[in-house]
Design an enzyme around this catalytic site. Structure first.
Site, PDB file in Angstrom:
ATOM      1  N   ALA A  14      17.443  13.021 -22.556  1.00 24.58           N
ATOM      2  CA  ALA A  14      16.890  13.879 -23.404  1.00 24.58           C
ATOM      3  C   ALA A  14      16.196  13.798 -24.555  1.00 24.58           C
ATOM      4  O   ALA A  14      15.968  14.936 -25.141  1.00 24.58           O
ATOM      5  CB  ALA A  14      17.995  15.063 -23.090  1.00 24.58           C
ATOM      6  N   ILE A  18       9.516  13.787 -21.468  1.00 27.74           N
ATOM      7  CA  ILE A  18       9.729  14.817 -20.425  1.00 27.74           C
ATOM      8  C   ILE A  18      11.105  15.466 -20.510  1.00 27.74           C
ATOM      9  O   ILE A  18      11.327  16.620 -20.216  1.00 27.74           O
ATOM     10  CB  ILE A  18       9.483  14.224 -19.045  1.00 27.74           C
ATOM     11  CG1 ILE A  18       8.099  13.521 -18.809  1.00 27.74           C
ATOM     12  CG2 ILE A  18      10.025  14.813 -18.005  1.00 27.74           C
ATOM     13  CD1 ILE A  18       7.741  12.744 -17.742  1.00 27.74           C
ATOM     14  N   ARG A  38      21.058   7.797 -25.400  1.00 31.42           N
ATOM     15  CA  ARG A  38      21.418   6.899 -25.970  1.00 31.42           C
ATOM     16  C   ARG A  38      21.293   7.512 -27.499  1.00 31.42           C
ATOM     17  O   ARG A  38      22.040   7.084 -28.361  1.00 31.42           O
ATOM     18  CB  ARG A  38      20.980   5.646 -25.912  1.00 31.42           C
ATOM     19  CG  ARG A  38      21.145   4.817 -24.577  1.00 31.42           C
ATOM     20  CD  ARG A  38      20.740   3.509 -24.175  1.00 31.42           C
ATOM     21  NE  ARG A  38      19.185   3.668 -24.125  1.00 31.42           N
ATOM     22  CZ  ARG A  38      18.594   2.597 -24.009  1.00 31.42           C
ATOM     23  NH1 ARG A  38      18.992   1.375 -24.040  1.00 31.42           N
ATOM     24  NH2 ARG A  38      17.138   3.052 -23.832  1.00 31.42           N
ATOM     25  N   SER A  39      20.170   8.159 -27.921  1.00 35.54           N
ATOM     26  CA  SER A  39      19.932   8.418 -28.979  1.00 35.54           C
ATOM     27  C   SER A  39      20.379   9.859 -29.318  1.00 35.54           C
ATOM     28  O   SER A  39      19.695  10.932 -29.230  1.00 35.54           O
ATOM     29  CB  SER A  39      18.378   8.408 -29.453  1.00 35.54           C
ATOM     30  OG  SER A  39      17.820   7.321 -29.226  1.00 35.54           O
ATOM     31  N   ASN A  90      16.618  12.121 -15.403  1.00 33.51           N
ATOM     32  CA  ASN A  90      15.063  11.749 -15.948  1.00 33.51           C
ATOM     33  C   ASN A  90      15.143  10.453 -16.818  1.00 33.51           C
ATOM     34  O   ASN A  90      14.181   9.677 -16.656  1.00 33.51           O
ATOM     35  CB  ASN A  90      14.815  13.076 -17.005  1.00 33.51           C
ATOM     36  CG  ASN A  90      13.794  12.607 -17.965  1.00 33.51           C
ATOM     37  OD1 ASN A  90      12.410  12.552 -17.509  1.00 33.51           O
ATOM     38  ND2 ASN A  90      14.104  12.250 -19.068  1.00 33.51           N
ATOM     39  N   TYR A 160       9.252  -1.894 -11.479  1.00 36.87           N
ATOM     40  CA  TYR A 160       9.498  -0.775 -11.837  1.00 36.87           C
ATOM     41  C   TYR A 160       9.103   0.046 -10.760  1.00 36.87           C
ATOM     42  O   TYR A 160       9.758   1.225 -10.347  1.00 36.87           O
ATOM     43  CB  TYR A 160       8.611  -0.133 -13.245  1.00 36.87           C
ATOM     44  CG  TYR A 160       8.689   1.259 -13.573  1.00 36.87           C
ATOM     45  CD1 TYR A 160       9.592   1.713 -14.239  1.00 36.87           C
ATOM     46  CD2 TYR A 160       7.621   1.902 -13.147  1.00 36.87           C
ATOM     47  CE1 TYR A 160       9.628   3.162 -14.653  1.00 36.87           C
ATOM     48  CE2 TYR A 160       7.436   3.381 -13.516  1.00 36.87           C
ATOM     49  CZ  TYR A 160       8.538   3.922 -14.038  1.00 36.87           C
ATOM     50  OH  TYR A 160       8.636   5.145 -14.379  1.00 36.87           O
ATOM     51  N   GLU A 196       1.423  11.969 -21.029  1.00 41.21           N
ATOM     52  CA  GLU A 196       1.472  11.574 -22.724  1.00 41.21           C
ATOM     53  C   GLU A 196       2.694  11.877 -23.085  1.00 41.21           C
ATOM     54  O   GLU A 196       2.861  12.838 -23.360  1.00 41.21           O
ATOM     55  CB  GLU A 196       0.396  12.377 -23.322  1.00 41.21           C
ATOM     56  CG  GLU A 196      -0.144  11.655 -24.786  1.00 41.21           C
ATOM     57  CD  GLU A 196      -0.935  12.501 -25.283  1.00 41.21           C
ATOM     58  OE1 GLU A 196      -1.444  12.031 -26.675  1.00 41.21           O
ATOM     59  OE2 GLU A 196      -1.849  13.029 -24.648  1.00 41.21           O
TER      60      GLU A 196
END
Length: 256
Positions: A14, A18, A38-39, A90, A160, A196
């Site tokens: 989050a 996106i 994580r941030s 996400n 991926y 983007e």
């Protein structure tokens, strides 16, 4: 979206792109949103920005590749909000490690987030719903067109693509399991093409300027993070008898 007002949505990854756009949309729609990343500070900054909106955003620090972080996150959500009604997986990353000469540790790190972490969050969300007799919940995976075809290796790695093909199989597999269990919980995946966000640059350690140049050099207008958040609202807004399971979103001018 009226039936989702006040209900709890978890959004992983989050902190930007996106994930952040989804958090913003759901808060504006009146949902109680938990943004995991994580941030922590980046999510908290967004939460502060959204104060005064119809809903709310609570930041939680969580590394989706770690089982103990996921368990702790769901425990915190249970204590603060009762549980999860919507789980939006996400969080994702690209190993940028080729099959021919790649680093297996990077492959594992990516699969731990894109496949195992996603599945673990899904399981915990379903347990939360079952505990509270929630039978109209929603599981939603943010996947990629790389889960429908194998794109050029200078865009994303083959591993991926493999992880996102796994997400496609996991979406349909869970749909079938839920139907067998006579559950009305719905599952969906949204697969964006060129979008983007900060993802491309972050995965390649590019500066913001270099990442922006990469997007503009594609020769067409890329999707924006908000476009994918709008698709999330489309899935959630479907009436109870409609299950949207597989949404692929392309820029109008993109070929492959």
């Amino acid at each position: 979206m009226n039936r989702w007002e006040g209900r709890v949505a978890l959004v992983t990854g989050a902190s930007y792109g996106i994930g952040a756009a989804i958090c913003r949309q759901l808060v504006e729609q009146g949902m109680t949103v938990v943004g995991a990343a994580r941030s922590y500070n980046k999510v908290q900054a967004l939460a502060d920005e959204l104060k005064g909106q119809k809903g709310s955003l609570t930041a939680i620090q969580c590394d989706i590749s770690k089982d103990e972080d996921i368990r702790a996150m769901f425990s915190t959500i249970k204590q603060k909000f009762g549980g999860v009604d919507v789980c939006i997986n996400n969080a994702g990353l690209d190993s940028n490690s080729a099959l021919m000469d790649g680093d297996p540790s990077k492959w594992r790190a990516m699969l731990d987030v894109n496949v195992i972490g996603l599945s673990h969050c899904t399981r915990e969300a379903l347990v939360s719903m079952k505990e509270r007799n929630v039978d109209d919940g929603q599981i939603l995976h943010i996947s990629s067109v790389a889960g429908h075809l194998v794109v050029a290796p200078y865009l994303v790695s083959a591993m991926y693509s493999a992880s996102k093909h796994a997400v496609k199989a996991l979406t349909e597999g869970l749909r079938q399991e839920l139907r067998q269990a006579k559950s009305k919980i719905r599952v969906a995946s949204i697969s964006p093409a060129a979008t983007e966000t900060g993802f491309f640059g972050a995965q390649r350690n590019l500066s913001e300027e270099a990442a922006t140049k990469k997007y503009t050099s594609m020769g067409f207008k890329c999707l924006e993070a908000k476009d994918i958040a709008d698709s999330v609202l489309h899935v959630l807004s479907a009436p109870p008898h409609v299950q949207v399971t597989d949404v692929v979103v392309w820029p109008t001018e993109q070929n492959v």
